[in-house]
Each structure stands twice: as structure tokens, then as C-alpha cells.
Design a protein around this motif. Structure first.
Motif, PDB file in Angstrom:
ATOM      1  N   UNK A 159      36.527  55.240   5.897  1.00  0.00           N
ATOM      2  CA  UNK A 159      35.301  54.502   6.216  1.00  0.00           C
ATOM      3  C   UNK A 159      34.964  54.549   7.702  1.00  0.00           C
ATOM      4  N   UNK A 160      35.965  54.539   8.541  1.00  0.00           N
ATOM      5  CA  UNK A 160      35.714  54.476   9.985  1.00  0.00           C
ATOM      6  C   UNK A 160      35.641  55.831  10.663  1.00  0.00           C
ATOM      7  N   UNK A 161      36.235  56.854  10.088  1.00  0.00           N
ATOM      8  CA  UNK A 161      36.273  58.166  10.740  1.00  0.00           C
ATOM      9  C   UNK A 161      34.888  58.739  11.048  1.00  0.00           C
ATOM     10  N   UNK A 162      33.900  58.625  10.150  1.00  0.00           N
ATOM     11  CA  UNK A 162      32.582  59.217  10.453  1.00  0.00           C
ATOM     12  C   UNK A 162      31.870  58.572  11.638  1.00  0.00           C
ATOM     13  N   UNK A 163      32.303  57.384  12.064  1.00  0.00           N
ATOM     14  CA  UNK A 163      31.607  56.677  13.136  1.00  0.00           C
ATOM     15  C   UNK A 163      32.219  56.927  14.509  1.00  0.00           C
ATOM     16  N   UNK A 164      33.215  57.781  14.599  1.00  0.00           N
ATOM     17  CA  UNK A 164      33.911  57.999  15.865  1.00  0.00           C
ATOM     18  C   UNK A 164      32.956  58.470  16.969  1.00  0.00           C
ATOM     19  N   UNK A 165      32.142  59.488  16.668  1.00  0.00           N
ATOM     20  CA  UNK A 165      31.219  60.003  17.675  1.00  0.00           C
ATOM     21  C   UNK A 165      30.166  58.994  18.073  1.00  0.00           C
ATOM     22  N   UNK A 166      29.621  58.289  17.087  1.00  0.00           N
ATOM     23  CA  UNK A 166      28.613  57.252  17.364  1.00  0.00           C
ATOM     24  C   UNK A 166      29.209  56.163  18.240  1.00  0.00           C
ATOM     25  N   UNK A 167      30.439  55.779  17.922  1.00  0.00           N
ATOM     26  CA  UNK A 167      31.113  54.735  18.705  1.00  0.00           C
ATOM     27  C   UNK A 167      31.263  55.165  20.156  1.00  0.00           C
ATOM     28  N   UNK A 168      31.691  56.421  20.379  1.00  0.00           N
ATOM     29  CA  UNK A 168      31.900  56.875  21.747  1.00  0.00           C
ATOM     30  C   UNK A 168      30.625  56.772  22.583  1.00  0.00           C
ATOM     31  N   UNK A 169      29.520  57.255  22.044  1.00  0.00           N
ATOM     32  CA  UNK A 169      28.291  57.263  22.843  1.00  0.00           C
ATOM     33  C   UNK A 169      27.653  55.878  22.939  1.00  0.00           C
ATOM     34  N   UNK A 170      27.924  55.015  21.967  1.00  0.00           N
ATOM     35  CA  UNK A 170      27.410  53.645  22.046  1.00  0.00           C
ATOM     36  C   UNK A 170      28.114  52.858  23.149  1.00  0.00           C
ATOM     37  N   UNK A 171      29.449  53.037  23.273  1.00  0.00           N
ATOM     38  CA  UNK A 171      30.169  52.315  24.328  1.00  0.00           C
ATOM     39  C   UNK A 171      29.923  52.945  25.694  1.00  0.00           C
ATOM     40  N   UNK A 172      29.313  54.118  25.699  1.00  0.00           N
ATOM     41  CA  UNK A 172      28.990  54.741  26.981  1.00  0.00           C
ATOM     42  C   UNK A 172      27.568  54.516  27.432  1.00  0.00           C
ATOM     43  N   UNK A 173      26.766  53.817  26.609  1.00  0.00           N
ATOM     44  CA  UNK A 173      25.365  53.639  26.978  1.00  0.00           C
ATOM     45  C   UNK A 173      24.835  52.254  26.604  1.00  0.00           C
ATOM     46  N   UNK A 174      24.578  52.027  25.331  1.00  0.00           N
ATOM     47  CA  UNK A 174      23.886  50.808  24.891  1.00  0.00           C
ATOM     48  C   UNK A 174      24.668  49.546  25.224  1.00  0.00           C
ATOM     49  N   UNK A 175      25.933  49.498  24.859  1.00  0.00           N
ATOM     50  CA  UNK A 175      26.705  48.270  25.010  1.00  0.00           C
ATOM     51  C   UNK A 175      26.981  47.910  26.472  1.00  0.00           C
ATOM     52  N   UNK A 176      27.357  48.873  27.334  1.00  0.00           N
ATOM     53  CA  UNK A 176      27.530  48.508  28.740  1.00  0.00           C
ATOM     54  C   UNK A 176      26.233  48.026  29.392  1.00  0.00           C
ATOM     55  N   UNK A 177      25.105  48.615  28.984  1.00  0.00           N
ATOM     56  CA  UNK A 177      23.823  48.169  29.534  1.00  0.00           C
ATOM     57  C   UNK A 177      23.555  46.718  29.144  1.00  0.00           C
ATOM     58  N   UNK A 178      23.846  46.378  27.889  1.00  0.00           N
ATOM     59  CA  UNK A 178      23.676  44.998  27.448  1.00  0.00           C
ATOM     60  C   UNK A 178      24.567  44.054  28.263  1.00  0.00           C
ATOM     61  N   UNK A 179      25.826  44.438  28.457  1.00  0.00           N
ATOM     62  CA  UNK A 179      26.747  43.577  29.196  1.00  0.00           C
ATOM     63  C   UNK A 179      26.356  43.468  30.665  1.00  0.00           C
TER      64      UNK A 179
END
Length: 475
Positions: free
Chosen positions: A403-423
Motif C-alpha cells: 500500500x505504501x510503496x507506490x507513494x514513495x516518489x510522491x512523498x519525497x517531492x512533497x516533503x521537498x516542496x509543499x510541506x516545508x512551505x506550509x511550515x
């Protein structure tokens, strides 16, 4: 020198949940909820924990397991420039700041647990708390609380931290559930549930920036991310465990305890105090403590409630002290017992101003901790995404399920852009508010983007020019 590892998966999860739950969920969460519109804060907090907290927690776990080191040693051992070691140093500093104020509240809890058996605070809870919250008495109980914490950490990861949390965390959940059932039967429980659970969109729209910044700070505080705790705990994990599963489990259990605490506190605030105005740092010790004075078997109920909070406080405090302990043990090869004794003396000294001065305590507990942890998590996310990069994804995938393996790439780019900007947006909002400036959301967003985008480009470019380092084994 060989390092400890967790004896079992459940041991790690319970220790991590114990670190996350603590006073953040039982003491700070109801207080922050009451000051930020009740249900408006709760909904915002839930979204941030799931949407930002879990990916951020996963980034922290990835760095910790990949390095098998403390926060400073992690950035020394993994690839990237030496500048990142500063982030690890900030984590160690944050942990000392955390336990310096946290131990004051732990001392309050310990004192009230003991005094519950005699009903010492029953006659006038407000006056009693004012008499004992700061000063020499508060300092003495702070030291006693730190002694308990240090003794557990001194024993080690498996025999001390894991064994303790395996006992304490189920105890917290069971006792808190019993208290929630009891609170349901109180006279104005329905009003408490209305304030706590009925979504107030109007309040959120009028106070969006303050609610978001407060909820983000609370999410980081309760999940113990951004301060190096989860990174340190993850350094003791073996490689066959699914980090996405562990991160999700920790967050869900943490949310459950927090919501459960609200189901205890708010019925009591509306039944025996002045509603949410009975909140604040002293809510547990004035409004809630006062409720027990008016009830049959109040001594027993009070002792049970404060025992729950005390157990939760200890599970968090040991995780805070473990960060500087692991740093000194790993980096300098010192004995755990000797290091723990030395750090005990240091934390007593740094914690004393919080025990004697209300203004110092309020600043540290309210703003300083939130700002430091926000900066820490931003750094973890950027590092995992843009410095570790493919290595972070590789670590993510170790033991991960279908269930989690397909989201690895999405997770990497989300923590490198969207989430840090929010924080970063939350960090700027809180900082400007603390400085007394009236902030406009669009202006803050513009400053956030002008800061984040060049930083990502700089990090990505500079790390391409830095030779890779291989993680050094401690075995």
C-alpha cells in the motif's frame, strides 16, 4: 561500541507514542484547543497531523534509521555538506530547552498526584496553584521529576525506555478511557462536547492565521518531530520494519490519546469551571483539580487522573533526555550512566529559571519550543528530499508494504516542496505575531515563497557538488 536496538516492534511504537503523547496531549492540547476556538482548532490540528505530520515524521524516521546515529552523528555519517551538522546541534539544543520547561510541569503533576491523596488542593484550587506553581517548591518537585527521568534513561534503551513505556502507555490509555466514561456522566458534558466537537467554521475564517500557526506548533510538539526525538528513536530500529506503517501508527495513536484527553477535560471545564475560559497552562491544576473537590471519592479520582498525566509526562521526558545522552555516547564513546548524571545536573541548572519565573516559562513553553521544532522539521524535510534524495526513497521502501510503496516518489517531492512551505508560512506567522506585527496572509505567503524557492535551489545545487559519504556502522 555497539548500540542498543529495540527488542520488538511494539516496543518501539509504544516508546514513540509515549514520546508523542506526554503532556502535549493531556496538558497542552486542551489548553491550546480552548484558546483557539475549540472545534476550529481540533479540525485544523487533525488535518495538519495527518497531512503534514505523518510525512514529516516519516522523513525523520528515514534519516534516523539510515544513519543509526543521534541527530548530530546522523548528518556527519550521511552524505551532504558539513553545514547540516548544525541542524543536528539545534536538535540537541531543542531537547534541552524542551525538558527544561517540561520538567516544571512534570513537577506540578507529581506534586498534585501526591497531594490528591490528602485533598490538599481541594479547598481553594486557584490559590493553591498560585502558591506552588513557581518558586522553591516547584523547583524541588522539578528536580524529583528529573531524577525519575534520569534513572530510567540511565538503564538503557531496552531495559529502561522500552520496558517502562510498555507498561506505562497501555496504563495511560486504559485509565484515560475510564476517565472519559466518567466525564460523560457529568452535568454539563453536552456543552463541553458541543464546544469541542461541533465545527465552528466562522471562528476559523476570522482567526485563520493564528489557528493554523497554533495547530502546526501543537502537531509538531505532540508528534515529537522537529526536535530530534523520533530521529534518535529511529536510529535503534532494525531494517526490516516498515517506516510508513510505523509513522502512521504513531500518528493515529497519538491523535487518539489527544482526542480522548479532550473528552475528559472539556466536560469537566463546562461542568465545574467557567467553560473554555478555565483553560490556560493551569487548567489541569485549577479547573480540573477543582472538579474533584466537589465529587464523591474526589481523592481517588484526583489521584487516578494525575497518575495518568504523570505516566504520560515521564514517557515524554525520557525521550527528550535520550537525545543529548545518545549524542554524547555515540560521538565521544562515554558511558551512558556517567553522561546521564552529567546531563541531569545541566538540565537542573537550565530548568531552574522556568521553575522560578512565570514569564520565562510562558515564553519557552509557548513560542520558543514551537519555533525551534518548526525549523527542525523544515530542515529534516529538505535534507531527506534534496540531499538524501534517492537514498531516502530507498530507506522508505525497506520493509514497506504494497500500500505504501507506490507513494514513495510522491512523498519525497512533497516533503521537498509543499510541506516545508506550509511550515515556513506557519513559522513566519508565529514569529511576526510574537514581534507584535499585524500580518496579512498573502504577504506572509509571498515572503515564504521568496525564502523557500531560492533555498531549495541552493541546497540542490550545492549538494550536487559535495562528495557522497557512506554511513559508518557502529557495530
Amino acid at each position: 561500541m555497539s548500540r542498543d536496538t529495540w527488542a520488538s516492534r511494539i516496543g518501539f511504537i509504544l516508546a514513540a507514542v509515549g514520546s508523542a503523547v506526554g503532556l502535549g496531549n493531556i496538558w497542552r492540547f486542551p489548553w491550546m484547543t480552548a484558546q483557539n476556538g475549540g472545534s476550529a482548532f481540533l479540525v485544523t490540528y487533525l488535518f495538519i497531523v495527518i497531512g503534514v505530520g505523518v510525512p514529516g515524521l516519516l522523513a525523520t524516521l528515514v534519516i534516523g534509521r539510515r544513519s543509526n546515529r543521534n541527530p548530530v552523528g546522523a548528518f556527519k555519517a550521511l552524505k551532504g555538506s558539513r553545514g547540516w551538522v548544525l541542524l543536528g546541534g539545534i536538535c540537541v539544543l531543542t531537547s534541552v530547552v524542551l525538558i527544561s520547561f517540561y520538567s516544571v510541569v512534570g513537577g506540578w503533576i507529581l506534586r498534585y498526584f501526591i497531594e490528591s491523596f490528602t485533598g490538599a488542593y481541594f479547598a481553594n484550587p486557584g490559590a493553591h496553584f498560585e502558591a506552588v506553581n513557581y518558586g522553591i517548591g516547584a523547583f524541588q518537585y522539578q528536580v524529583l521529576f528529573l531524577i525519575i527521568t534520569a534513572l530510567i534513561v540511565m538503564v538503557g534503551v531496552r531495559e529502561g525506555i522500552e520496558t517502562t513505556t510498555k507498561i506505562m502507555m497501555p496504563g495511560v490509555a486504559i485509565l484515560l478511557s475510564v476517565m472519559a466514561i466518567w466525564a460523560f456522566r457529568q452535568p454539563n458534558a453536552a456543552q463541553g462536547y458541543q464546544f469541542y466537537l461541533s465545527f465552528d467554521g466562522q471562528y476559523l475564517s476570522k482567526n485563520f492565521l493564528s489557528v493554523v500557526s497554533s495547530a502546526a506548533g501543537q502537531a509538531l510538539f505532540t508528534l515529537s518531530i522537529g526536535g530530534g526525538t523520533m530521529l534518535t528513536y529511529a536510529s535503534y530500529i532494525e531494517e526490516d520494519r516498515s517506516l510508513p506503517f510505523d509513522a502512521s501508527t504513531i500518528a493515529i495513536l497519538n491523535l487518539g490519546i489527544g482526542v480522548l484527553a479532550g473528552l475528559v477535560v472539556f466536560p469537566l471545564l463546562f461542568s465545574y469551571a467557567d467553560g473554555p475560559t478555565g483553560g490556560g497552562p493551569g487548567a489541569l491544576f485549577v479547573s480540573i483539580a477543582g472538579a474533584f473537590a466537589n465529587l464523591p471519592a474526589g481523592e481517588l479520582l484526583g489521584a487516578t487522573f494525575f497518575l495518568v498525566v504523570l505516566l504520560a509526562a515521564i514517557t515524554s521526558s525520557i525521550s527528550m533526555l535520550e537525545i543529548p545522552v545518545s549524542f554524547l555516547v555515540d560521538e565521544f564513546g562515554l558511558k551512558r550512566s556517567r553522561v546521564t548524571r552529567g546531563l541531569f545536573v545541566i538540565v537542573v541548572a537550565t530548568g531552574a529559571p522556568n521553575a522560578f519565573n512565570a514569564a520565562v516559562f510562558s515564553f519557552v513553553a509557548g513560542h520558543l519550543v514551537s519555533l525551534l521544532m518548526t525549523l527542525g522539521l523544515i530542515g529534516f524535510m529538505f535534507y531527506a528530499a534534496w540531499v538524501l534524495g534517492p537514498d531516502a526513497v530507498e530507506e522508505y521502501l525497506k520493509g514497506a508494504g504494497s500500500l505504501s510503496r507506490p507513494f514513495a516518489g510522491v512523498w519525497r517531492y512533497a516533503i521537498g516542496s509543499v510541506f516545508p512551505v506550509f511550515l515556513l508560512f506557519s513559522f513566519y506567522t508565529d514569529s511576526l505575531s510574537l514581534a507584535g506585527y499585524s500580518v496579512d496572509s498573502m504577504e506572509v505567503l509571498a515572503v515564504t515563497l521568496l525564502t523557500a524557492i531560492p533555498f531549495v535551489v541552493l541546497v540542490h545545487w550545492s549538494e550536487r557538488e559535495t562528495p557522497s559519504k557512506t554511513t559508518q556502522s557502529m557495530d
